[in-house]
Design a protein around this motif. Sequence first.
Motif, PDB file in Angstrom:
ATOM      1  N   GLY A  79       1.230  -1.142  -0.220  1.00 23.38           N
ATOM      2  CA  GLY A  79       0.020  -0.120   0.067  1.00 23.38           C
ATOM      3  C   GLY A  79       0.996   1.238  -0.484  1.00 23.38           C
ATOM      4  N   ARG A  80       0.355   2.291  -0.683  1.00 26.55           N
ATOM      5  CA  ARG A  80       0.963   3.165  -1.309  1.00 26.55           C
ATOM      6  C   ARG A  80       0.235   4.761  -0.825  1.00 26.55           C
ATOM      7  NH1 ARG A  80       6.467   1.416  -1.991  1.00 26.55           N
ATOM      8  NH2 ARG A  80       6.416  -0.640  -3.017  1.00 26.55           N
ATOM      9  N   PHE A  81       0.553   5.422  -0.149  1.00 27.65           N
ATOM     10  CA  PHE A  81      -0.248   6.863  -0.204  1.00 27.65           C
ATOM     11  C   PHE A  81       1.022   8.251   0.042  1.00 27.65           C
ATOM     12  CE2 PHE A  81      -2.425  10.502   2.008  1.00 27.65           C
ATOM     13  CZ  PHE A  81      -3.667  10.585   1.334  1.00 27.65           C
ATOM     14  N   TYR A  82       0.527   8.784  -0.928  1.00 27.42           N
ATOM     15  CA  TYR A  82       0.925  10.147  -1.456  1.00 27.42           C
ATOM     16  C   TYR A  82       0.164  10.997  -1.406  1.00 27.42           C
ATOM     17  CZ  TYR A  82       4.393   7.024  -3.578  1.00 27.42           C
ATOM     18  OH  TYR A  82       5.297   6.126  -4.609  1.00 27.42           O
ATOM     19  N   HIS A  83       0.410  11.400   0.056  1.00 28.31           N
ATOM     20  CA  HIS A  83       0.031  12.844   1.080  1.00 28.31           C
ATOM     21  C   HIS A  83       0.467  14.169  -0.339  1.00 28.31           C
ATOM     22  CE1 HIS A  83      -2.102  15.883   3.824  1.00 28.31           C
ATOM     23  NE2 HIS A  83      -1.992  14.886   4.190  1.00 28.31           N
ATOM     24  N   ALA A  84      -1.406  14.802  -0.141  1.00 36.42           N
ATOM     25  CA  ALA A  84      -1.255  16.342  -1.246  1.00 36.42           C
ATOM     26  C   ALA A  84       0.050  17.688  -0.274  1.00 36.42           C
ATOM     27  CB  ALA A  84      -2.579  16.764  -0.882  1.00 36.42           C
ATOM     28  N   ASN A  85       0.688  16.882   0.654  1.00 35.79           N
ATOM     29  CA  ASN A  85       1.159  17.782   1.311  1.00 35.79           C
ATOM     30  C   ASN A  85       2.642  17.612   1.099  1.00 35.79           C
ATOM     31  OD1 ASN A  85       1.581  15.401   3.468  1.00 35.79           O
ATOM     32  ND2 ASN A  85       1.240  16.646   4.800  1.00 35.79           N
ATOM     33  N   GLY A  86       3.196  16.456   0.879  1.00 28.49           N
ATOM     34  CA  GLY A  86       4.303  15.799  -0.042  1.00 28.49           C
ATOM     35  C   GLY A  86       4.951  14.303   1.028  1.00 28.49           C
ATOM     36  N   GLN A  87       4.105  14.154   1.788  1.00 29.35           N
ATOM     37  CA  GLN A  87       4.551  13.098   3.112  1.00 29.35           C
ATOM     38  C   GLN A  87       4.138  11.988   2.284  1.00 29.35           C
ATOM     39  OE1 GLN A  87       6.101  12.732   5.877  1.00 29.35           O
ATOM     40  NE2 GLN A  87       6.749  15.325   5.557  1.00 29.35           N
ATOM     41  N   ASN A  88       5.188  10.969   2.330  1.00 27.68           N
ATOM     42  CA  ASN A  88       5.074   9.539   1.449  1.00 27.68           C
ATOM     43  C   ASN A  88       4.823   8.567   2.574  1.00 27.68           C
ATOM     44  OD1 ASN A  88       5.344  10.251  -0.661  1.00 27.68           O
ATOM     45  ND2 ASN A  88       8.017  10.179  -1.081  1.00 27.68           N
ATOM     46  N   TYR A  89       3.444   7.487   2.652  1.00 24.38           N
ATOM     47  CA  TYR A  89       3.407   6.171   3.204  1.00 24.38           C
ATOM     48  C   TYR A  89       3.297   5.174   2.577  1.00 24.38           C
ATOM     49  CZ  TYR A  89       2.261  10.837   6.526  1.00 24.38           C
ATOM     50  OH  TYR A  89       1.553  11.889   6.814  1.00 24.38           O
ATOM     51  N   THR A  90       4.176   4.379   2.484  1.00 17.89           N
ATOM     52  CA  THR A  90       4.478   2.951   2.156  1.00 17.89           C
ATOM     53  C   THR A  90       4.298   1.847   2.840  1.00 17.89           C
ATOM     54  OG1 THR A  90       5.624   4.394   0.457  1.00 17.89           O
ATOM     55  CG2 THR A  90       5.654   1.315   0.694  1.00 17.89           C
ATOM     56  N   LYS A  91       3.431   0.911   2.721  1.00 17.57           N
ATOM     57  CA  LYS A  91       3.791  -0.434   4.042  1.00 17.57           C
ATOM     58  C   LYS A  91       3.587  -1.744   2.832  1.00 17.57           C
ATOM     59  CE  LYS A  91       3.763   1.190   8.035  1.00 17.57           C
ATOM     60  NZ  LYS A  91       5.300   0.591   8.546  1.00 17.57           N
ATOM     61  N   THR A  92       4.788  -2.121   3.200  1.00 23.00           N
ATOM     62  CA  THR A  92       5.161  -3.637   2.195  1.00 23.00           C
ATOM     63  C   THR A  92       5.134  -4.739   3.357  1.00 23.00           C
ATOM     64  OG1 THR A  92       5.828  -2.616  -0.066  1.00 23.00           O
ATOM     65  CG2 THR A  92       6.299  -4.734   0.061  1.00 23.00           C
ATOM     66  N   ALA A  93       4.194  -6.342   2.034  1.00 17.63           N
ATOM     67  CA  ALA A  93       4.446  -7.438   3.114  1.00 17.63           C
ATOM     68  C   ALA A  93       4.278  -8.236   2.191  1.00 17.63           C
ATOM     69  CB  ALA A  93       3.460  -7.531   4.694  1.00 17.63           C
ATOM     70  N   SER A  94       5.067  -9.632   2.272  1.00 18.78           N
ATOM     71  CA  SER A  94       5.679 -10.738   1.494  1.00 18.78           C
ATOM     72  C   SER A  94       4.925 -12.278   2.635  1.00 18.78           C
ATOM     73  CB  SER A  94       7.081 -10.838   1.692  1.00 18.78           C
ATOM     74  OG  SER A  94       7.586  -9.509   0.437  1.00 18.78           O
ATOM     75  N   PHE A  95       4.590 -13.443   1.579  1.00 16.57           N
ATOM     76  CA  PHE A  95       3.964 -13.786   2.685  1.00 16.57           C
ATOM     77  C   PHE A  95       4.630 -14.858   1.844  1.00 16.57           C
ATOM     78  CE2 PHE A  95       1.088 -10.272   3.506  1.00 16.57           C
ATOM     79  CZ  PHE A  95       1.161  -9.641   5.129  1.00 16.57           C
ATOM     80  N   ALA A  96       4.003 -16.277   2.359  1.00 19.85           N
ATOM     81  CA  ALA A  96       4.388 -17.136   1.234  1.00 19.85           C
ATOM     82  C   ALA A  96       2.509 -17.753   0.902  1.00 19.85           C
ATOM     83  CB  ALA A  96       4.281 -18.698   2.114  1.00 19.85           C
ATOM     84  N   GLY A  97       2.881 -18.181  -0.465  1.00 15.25           N
ATOM     85  CA  GLY A  97       2.367 -18.433  -1.379  1.00 15.25           C
ATOM     86  C   GLY A  97       0.900 -19.191  -0.780  1.00 15.25           C
ATOM     87  N   THR A  98       1.024 -19.847   0.231  1.00 16.75           N
ATOM     88  CA  THR A  98      -0.534 -20.550   0.321  1.00 16.75           C
ATOM     89  C   THR A  98      -0.997 -19.523   1.209  1.00 16.75           C
ATOM     90  OG1 THR A  98       1.267 -21.092   2.698  1.00 16.75           O
ATOM     91  CG2 THR A  98       0.855 -22.436   1.255  1.00 16.75           C
ATOM     92  N   ALA A  99      -0.374 -18.063   1.601  1.00 14.73           N
ATOM     93  CA  ALA A  99      -1.341 -16.799   2.623  1.00 14.73           C
ATOM     94  C   ALA A  99      -2.755 -16.642   1.810  1.00 14.73           C
ATOM     95  CB  ALA A  99       0.042 -16.475   2.608  1.00 14.73           C
ATOM     96  N   MET A 100      -2.144 -16.622   0.318  1.00 17.11           N
ATOM     97  CA  MET A 100      -3.505 -15.842  -0.401  1.00 17.11           C
ATOM     98  C   MET A 100      -4.643 -16.970  -0.770  1.00 17.11           C
ATOM     99  SD  MET A 100      -2.875 -14.519  -4.224  1.00 17.11           S
ATOM    100  CE  MET A 100      -4.179 -13.988  -5.033  1.00 17.11           C
ATOM    101  N   VAL A 101      -5.828 -16.815  -0.439  1.00 14.23           N
ATOM    102  CA  VAL A 101      -6.471 -17.798  -0.650  1.00 14.23           C
ATOM    103  C   VAL A 101      -8.223 -17.156  -1.190  1.00 14.23           C
ATOM    104  CG1 VAL A 101      -8.696 -19.089   0.848  1.00 14.23           C
ATOM    105  CG2 VAL A 101      -6.761 -18.504   1.785  1.00 14.23           C
ATOM    106  N   LEU A 102      -8.310 -18.094  -3.087  1.00 16.68           N
ATOM    107  CA  LEU A 102      -9.439 -18.375  -3.518  1.00 16.68           C
ATOM    108  C   LEU A 102     -10.463 -17.568  -3.294  1.00 16.68           C
ATOM    109  CD1 LEU A 102      -7.089 -18.518  -6.694  1.00 16.68           C
ATOM    110  CD2 LEU A 102      -7.202 -16.039  -5.110  1.00 16.68           C
ATOM    111  N   SER A 103     -11.639 -16.948  -3.238  1.00 14.24           N
ATOM    112  CA  SER A 103     -13.566 -17.296  -3.547  1.00 14.24           C
ATOM    113  C   SER A 103     -13.344 -18.490  -4.699  1.00 14.24           C
ATOM    114  CB  SER A 103     -14.194 -16.475  -3.863  1.00 14.24           C
ATOM    115  OG  SER A 103     -13.973 -16.177  -5.058  1.00 14.24           O
TER     116      SER A 103
END
Length: 351
Positions: free
Chosen positions: A60-84
């Motif tokens: 997730g990345r959020f670039y605020h209009a005031n110039g502040q940047n907020y970024t979060k990244t997380a990695s997981f094993a493929g099994t963490a992703m569950v489909l409908s």
Amino acid sequence: MNPATIDRIDLPVEELKWRLNVSGANEAFNYYLTMDEGHVACIQIIYSTLGWSPSVQVSGRFYHANGQNYTKTASFAGTAMVLSPDRHSATCEKSTFFFNPDTWTWTISYQSSAPDELSMELEFVATDQGCQINGGQKNFFIDKPANGYVLSQFIPKAKVNATIKVDGQTLTAPHAQGAILRYIHNKPTLPGRWNWVNFQTNQDSLLLLQFEMPDGYEYDIDVSSEGILVLNDKTVAVTLENCATHIDPEPDSTNGYLVPSRLHYEWIGKTKDGQELKVLLETPAAHMRGRIDVLSELPYFLRVFLQTFVMAPYIYHWVEKAKVSVKIGDEVRILEGSAFLETTFTYKMDE
């Protein structure tokens, strides 16, 4: 080079299902949000079968209009992703990505590892469904898809209702603008440079996705460029004769990549009703919001795998207020809006 004609642009909803069955590939959905206040956000969920075992990354990345940047990244094993059961929706840890194929609506709940610092609740409603050009797939060698390809699908315009928590504050945007890019990169180590444009006004949208292949390998394509123009919430043109030009580049002292000082883009083609079209966007690359060392955000084993290809990919983001000149037939109109501009370097390319 690009194909000379556009045979079809339809995107059957069934083709938006997750596949997760392509070896040596990255498969991703990217959600882009532009708010009236000038804030820009993007969320990516990517499933990768590079390396020794599948993995998932949610960013997730959020670039605020005031110039502040907020970024979060997380990695997981493929099994963490569950489909409908219908494979249209996905859950990964605390984040959910739900797609209703009947209404072309995406409901996203993004929760980072620190939700008070960055979390997003988004609803995207497509204004004109989706688009993929000539089936969406570009093979690096025309008759040999096993040797690598890029598949791209676009939702070029969406109305977005957003609630975003960033740095302890809650922002709401019930009338934001959005776009969605879905892609599969089979053998993503091959293209050398990418350019992505997401320009938005309240009713208009202009997209460009371009990748370039390095010289010396006898690929059947050297540049692939796809453009989409939306006016008054309806897709009026898709184009293949486009270009992204980097003006007055300067070397990045860390990696040696030539980073532009100005960016120039052109779209040339015809509208859906057959009128001649030319679109121009040029802007200083004045407000760099992201400079991303891709390897530093990857899991260790995937990072080591990519380094065997002598890769050091970097992504650069700019957010600029921009004017776009749209000429249809003899009529010229000027659009004023916000441009999210991205360049990715995989290898050093000749200018």
